[in-house]
Design an enzyme around this catalytic site. Structure first.
Site, PDB file in Angstrom:
ATOM      1  N   ASP A 173       0.920  -1.197   0.003  1.00 31.80           N
ATOM      2  CA  ASP A 173       0.001   0.193   0.266  1.00 31.80           C
ATOM      3  C   ASP A 173       0.982   1.013   0.157  1.00 31.80           C
ATOM      4  OD1 ASP A 173      -2.325   1.149   0.653  1.00 31.80           O
ATOM      5  OD2 ASP A 173      -1.785   2.217   2.783  1.00 31.80           O
ATOM      6  N   SER A 174      -0.047   2.199  -0.363  1.00 29.34           N
ATOM      7  CA  SER A 174       1.162   3.723  -0.425  1.00 29.34           C
ATOM      8  C   SER A 174       1.579   4.151   0.901  1.00 29.34           C
ATOM      9  CB  SER A 174       0.194   5.093  -0.774  1.00 29.34           C
ATOM     10  OG  SER A 174      -1.477   4.711  -0.002  1.00 29.34           O
TER      11      SER A 174
ATOM     12  N   GLU B  88      -6.085   9.564   9.979  1.00 29.11           N
ATOM     13  CA  GLU B  88      -3.898   9.126  10.403  1.00 29.11           C
ATOM     14  C   GLU B  88      -4.023  10.354  11.343  1.00 29.11           C
ATOM     15  OE1 GLU B  88      -1.207   9.111   7.240  1.00 29.11           O
ATOM     16  OE2 GLU B  88      -2.361   7.596   6.138  1.00 29.11           O
TER      17      GLU B  88
ATOM     18  N   TYR C 295      -1.133   9.216  -2.268  1.00 28.71           N
ATOM     19  CA  TYR C 295      -0.949   8.506  -4.315  1.00 28.71           C
ATOM     20  C   TYR C 295      -2.474   8.516  -4.526  1.00 28.71           C
ATOM     21  CZ  TYR C 295       2.383   3.925  -3.611  1.00 28.71           C
ATOM     22  OH  TYR C 295       3.389   3.732  -3.381  1.00 28.71           O
ATOM     23  N   GLY C 296      -3.072   8.820  -3.735  1.00 29.98           N
ATOM     24  CA  GLY C 296      -4.648   8.747  -4.063  1.00 29.98           C
ATOM     25  C   GLY C 296      -4.592  10.608  -5.002  1.00 29.98           C
TER      26      GLY C 296
ATOM     27  N   CYS D 141      -3.733  -1.308  -1.387  1.00 35.60           N
ATOM     28  CA  CYS D 141      -4.061   0.486  -2.083  1.00 35.60           C
ATOM     29  C   CYS D 141      -5.234   0.289  -3.649  1.00 35.60           C
ATOM     30  CB  CYS D 141      -2.736   0.954  -2.750  1.00 35.60           C
ATOM     31  SG  CYS D 141      -3.552   2.549  -2.725  1.00 35.60           S
ATOM     32  N   ASN D 142      -6.260   0.958  -3.370  1.00 38.53           N
ATOM     33  CA  ASN D 142      -7.706   1.029  -3.772  1.00 38.53           C
ATOM     34  C   ASN D 142      -6.785   1.939  -5.471  1.00 38.53           C
ATOM     35  OD1 ASN D 142     -10.352   0.648  -2.880  1.00 38.53           O
ATOM     36  ND2 ASN D 142      -8.989   1.055  -0.953  1.00 38.53           N
ATOM     37  N   THR D 143      -6.110   3.002  -5.102  1.00 35.36           N
ATOM     38  CA  THR D 143      -4.923   4.134  -5.587  1.00 35.36           C
ATOM     39  C   THR D 143      -4.572   3.263  -6.818  1.00 35.36           C
ATOM     40  OG1 THR D 143      -5.474   5.438  -4.406  1.00 35.36           O
ATOM     41  CG2 THR D 143      -4.508   6.185  -6.170  1.00 35.36           C
TER      42      THR D 143
ATOM     43  N   CYS E  64     -11.123   3.313  -0.678  1.00 36.94           N
ATOM     44  CA  CYS E  64      -9.757   3.533  -0.075  1.00 36.94           C
ATOM     45  C   CYS E  64      -9.492   2.673   1.314  1.00 36.94           C
ATOM     46  CB  CYS E  64     -10.232   5.366   0.411  1.00 36.94           C
ATOM     47  SG  CYS E  64      -8.798   5.976   0.837  1.00 36.94           S
ATOM     48  N   THR E  65      -8.762   2.546   0.628  1.00 40.04           N
ATOM     49  CA  THR E  65      -7.597   1.595   2.544  1.00 40.04           C
ATOM     50  C   THR E  65      -8.579   2.409   3.548  1.00 40.04           C
ATOM     51  OG1 THR E  65      -6.011   2.924   2.326  1.00 40.04           O
ATOM     52  CG2 THR E  65      -5.711   0.965   1.033  1.00 40.04           C
ATOM     53  N   HIS E  66      -8.058   3.004   4.114  1.00 40.90           N
ATOM     54  CA  HIS E  66      -8.940   4.277   5.393  1.00 40.90           C
ATOM     55  C   HIS E  66     -10.237   3.960   5.999  1.00 40.90           C
ATOM     56  CE1 HIS E  66      -4.947   5.307   4.008  1.00 40.90           C
ATOM     57  NE2 HIS E  66      -4.454   6.313   5.456  1.00 40.90           N
TER      58      HIS E  66
HETATM   59  N1  DGL Z   1      -4.192   3.577   0.420  1.00 39.24           N
HETATM   60  C1  DGL Z   1      -4.850   5.035  -0.741  1.00 39.24           C
HETATM   61  C2  DGL Z   1      -5.954   4.256  -1.358  1.00 39.24           C
HETATM   62  O1  DGL Z   1      -5.921   3.519  -0.922  1.00 39.24           O
HETATM   63  C3  DGL Z   1      -4.916   6.037   0.508  1.00 39.24           C
HETATM   64  C4  DGL Z   1      -3.825   6.482   0.773  1.00 39.24           C
HETATM   65  C5  DGL Z   1      -3.195   7.498  -0.339  1.00 39.24           C
HETATM   66  O2  DGL Z   1      -3.930   8.388  -1.469  1.00 39.24           O
HETATM   67  O3  DGL Z   1      -2.024   6.931  -0.963  1.00 39.24           O
HETATM   68  O4  DGL Z   1      -6.219   4.862  -2.616  1.00 39.24           O
END
Ligand code: DGL
Length: 281
Positions: free
Chosen positions: A20-21, A162, A52-53, A83-85, A194-196
């Site tokens: 993940d990012s 976070e 990454y988003g 990571c979704n992105t 999104c992961t969060h």
């Molecule tokens: N992990 C990213 C996602 O799931 C979210 C955090 C980021 O923007 O890197 O898209």
């Protein structure tokens, strides 16, 4: 399967690479730990280059390729892009070059959402890059072209999570604003893309109400991984080998901060997080 894995004794016991990012992908690692207790994990969080988003496709592909090269040095038997992105922007490109199975979180989430909607109106929330990629929409409409998909970027959610403000009134206010348009579209299903966002599940659930089904791609991905390992014949049939570190964590920066966040959401305390220079891969 890679030669490295074969040389490394039992292929079954080789770990799953998860990346993940940053810290967010731990929501996916957590689901894998819960659902696949026999599997070992090597996790990489790109804490030096997060977020990454808001980055471009080319950059996300470059970062993902470096991380995959690193994970392959750890003899992983399969890779999960948590990571979704990165799943939305890079999976299609990176899977072409790999000789081990790789999955992302977008497809499992899209498939389940397409299956559960009753009124054919699905909302997706995620980072700007995920929503602008329209990948959730594309995949949902591959299952059923009649489903309407409404996307909404929610960039403030990542820093709020976070910060640990999971139930804070400020987060609730932000969420109400983000979700207003989607609710006006009469959605009956919402993808936490999104992961969060799974960490905001109860707050989001309160705002959208019980009539909206929340889809958690982290959970759906762990289930998809289970099916994939079975299908490929590489699931670990026994318990994790004693003595071997079952879960290993690597980051590109700020290892202590990562460890603190990890210990607040994982079902056990992690002792070490190693920092590596990802640019070397
Ligand atoms: N992990 C990213 C996602 O799931 C979210 C955090 C980021 O923007 O890197 O898209």
């Amino acid at each position: 399967m890679t030669d490295m894995c074969r040389e490394n004794g039992s292929l079954y016991e080789a770990p799953i690479g998860v990346f993940d990012s940053g810290v967010g992908g731990l929501t996916v690692a957590r689901e894998i730990m819960r659902n696949l207790p026999n599997e070992r994990i090597v996790y990489f969080g790109d804490t030096a280059r997060v977020p990454y988003g808001s980055k471009s496709k080319d950059t996300i592909i470059r970062f993902s390729k470096q991380i995959i090269r690193f994970l392959q040095t750890q003899n992983v038997k399969a890779i999960v892009i948590a990571c979704n992105t990165a799943s939305a922007l890079a999976l299609e490109e990176v899977e072409k070059e790999l000789d081990i199975p790789i999955i992302g979180v977008v497809k499992p989430g899209a498939r389940v959402a397409a299956g559960v909607t009753k009124n054919g109106r699905i909302g997706v929330i995620g980072t700007e890059s995920t929503i602008n990629s329209h990948m959730y929409k594309q995949l949902i409409q591959e299952y059923n072209p009649d489903i309407a998909v409404y996307g909404r970027p929610c960039p403030l959610f990542v820093p709020l999570v976070e910060e640990g403000w999971l139930k804070d009134s400020v987060t609730e206010e932000v969420a109400k604003r983000y979700l207003k348009d989607l609710l006006e579209q009469d959605i009956d299903t919402l993808i936490l893309g999104c992961t969060h966002y799974p960490l905001l599940r109860s707050l989001i659930g309160k705002i959208v109400g019980e009539q909206v089904h929340l889809v958690n791609p982290a959970y759906e991905t762990a289930k998809e991984l289970e099916r994939l390992l079975e299908r490929e014949g590489i699931a670990n049939p026994g318990e994790k080998a004693p003595g071997k570190e079952p879960y290993r964590f690597f980051v590109s920066d700020a290892a202590d901060k990562f460890k603190n966040f990890a210990n607040s959401i994982l079902p056990y305390d992690i002792e070490t997080t190693r920092k590596i220079n990802i640019e070397e891969y």
